[in-house]
Design a protein around this motif. Structure first.
Motif, PDB file in Angstrom:
ATOM      1  N   CYS A   1       0.850  -1.192   0.000  1.00 41.60           N
ATOM      2  CA  CYS A   1       0.000   0.000   0.000  1.00 41.60           C
ATOM      3  C   CYS A   1       0.888   1.245   0.000  1.00 41.60           C
ATOM      4  O   CYS A   1       1.752   1.374   0.869  1.00 41.60           O
TER       5      CYS A   1
ATOM      6  N   CYS B   1      -0.168   3.430   3.661  1.00 41.91           N
ATOM      7  CA  CYS B   1       0.152   2.990   5.030  1.00 41.91           C
ATOM      8  C   CYS B   1       1.330   2.015   5.061  1.00 41.91           C
ATOM      9  O   CYS B   1       1.834   1.687   6.134  1.00 41.91           O
TER      10      CYS B   1
ATOM     11  N   CYS C   1      -6.020  -1.923  -0.405  1.00 40.07           N
ATOM     12  CA  CYS C   1      -5.583  -2.053   0.987  1.00 40.07           C
ATOM     13  C   CYS C   1      -6.762  -2.295   1.929  1.00 40.07           C
ATOM     14  O   CYS C   1      -7.804  -1.651   1.808  1.00 40.07           O
TER      15      CYS C   1
ATOM     16  N   HIS D   1      -6.839  -1.562   5.022  1.00 42.01           N
ATOM     17  CA  HIS D   1      -6.958  -0.503   6.036  1.00 42.01           C
ATOM     18  C   HIS D   1      -7.562   0.787   5.493  1.00 42.01           C
ATOM     19  O   HIS D   1      -8.344   1.428   6.162  1.00 42.01           O
ATOM     20  N   ASP D   2      -7.148   1.164   4.285  1.00 39.18           N
ATOM     21  CA  ASP D   2      -7.581   2.469   3.778  1.00 39.18           C
ATOM     22  C   ASP D   2      -8.145   2.426   2.355  1.00 39.18           C
ATOM     23  O   ASP D   2      -8.466   3.464   1.786  1.00 39.18           O
TER      24      ASP D   2
END
Ligand SMILES: [Zn+2]
Length: 194
Positions: free
Chosen positions: A97, A100, A117, A119-120
């Motif tokens: 990513c 991050c 990703c 997470h984001d």
């Protein structure tokens, strides 16, 4: 450490960036100089783990000198044994990513949504040196210059070598490393960003 130097856009950083993109090894004198400065920093005082070094007998010999000067004991080399074809497959399956920094692997650790990703939600990228051609080039360089490093550590007093079967799950590899070092627990600290 090498990537951090690249990010400074210094002359050395630009030179290293070009070598890494071509799958070439960075010359000893540059790596040794960066390492010496890093190991003298306070957070290394209680011990440290170096990934991918020493790669040459000259570096191993230089590392022994630095450790002696800084008052450290002889090092333990952890050699991760993995068949070539598995290594090449893993590298070309690696995606990261750009925001991050999380690393994914389409074989062993895929993101929940393809190429995004967890997470984001950012679209994942491949590092420009993670291709099959550069992986084969790196393996060839490894066999020529790094295999002799294992012999260096057979000299009494220079350190010890432990072999770990790294063709297992990440957790199993971690346990094998821990057992081979005979320590109960590790505390990992993420590298500082400058
Ligand atoms: Zn991310």
């Amino acid at each position: 450490m090498l990537r951090r130097e690249c990010e400074t856009h210094s002359d050395t950083g630009r030179y290293i960036d070009g070598l890494l993109a071509a799958g070439k090894l960075v010359p000893d004198e540059i790596v040794n100089r960066l390492l010496e400065a890093r190991l003298a920093e306070a957070d290394c005082r209680d011990g440290f783990l170096i990934d991918g070094y020493p790669r040459t007998v000259e570096q191993a010999s230089h590392l022994s000198n630095i450790l002696e000067q800084l008052g450290f004991q002889a090092p333990t080399l952890i050699h991760m044994d993995v068949p070539d074809e598995i290594l090449v497959g893993r590298l070309s399956a690696r995606w990261g990513c750009p925001v991050c920094g999380t690393i994914y692997n389409t074989i062993t650790k895929p993101p929940k949504r393809k190429f995004h990703c967890d997470h984001d939600g950012m679209k994942l990228c491949q590092r420009k040196d993670d291709t099959v051609a550069t992986a084969l080039c790196r393996l060839d360089a490894y066999k020529r210059v790094t295999d002799p490093v294992l012999n260096f550590y057979e000299i009494p007093g220079s350190g010890k070598v432990v072999h770990v079967d790294a063709n297992q799950s990440p957790d199993a590899v971690f346990d094998s490393i821990r057992q081979s070092l005979e320590v109960e627990s590790f505390s990992f600290v993420r590298p500082r960003k400058r």
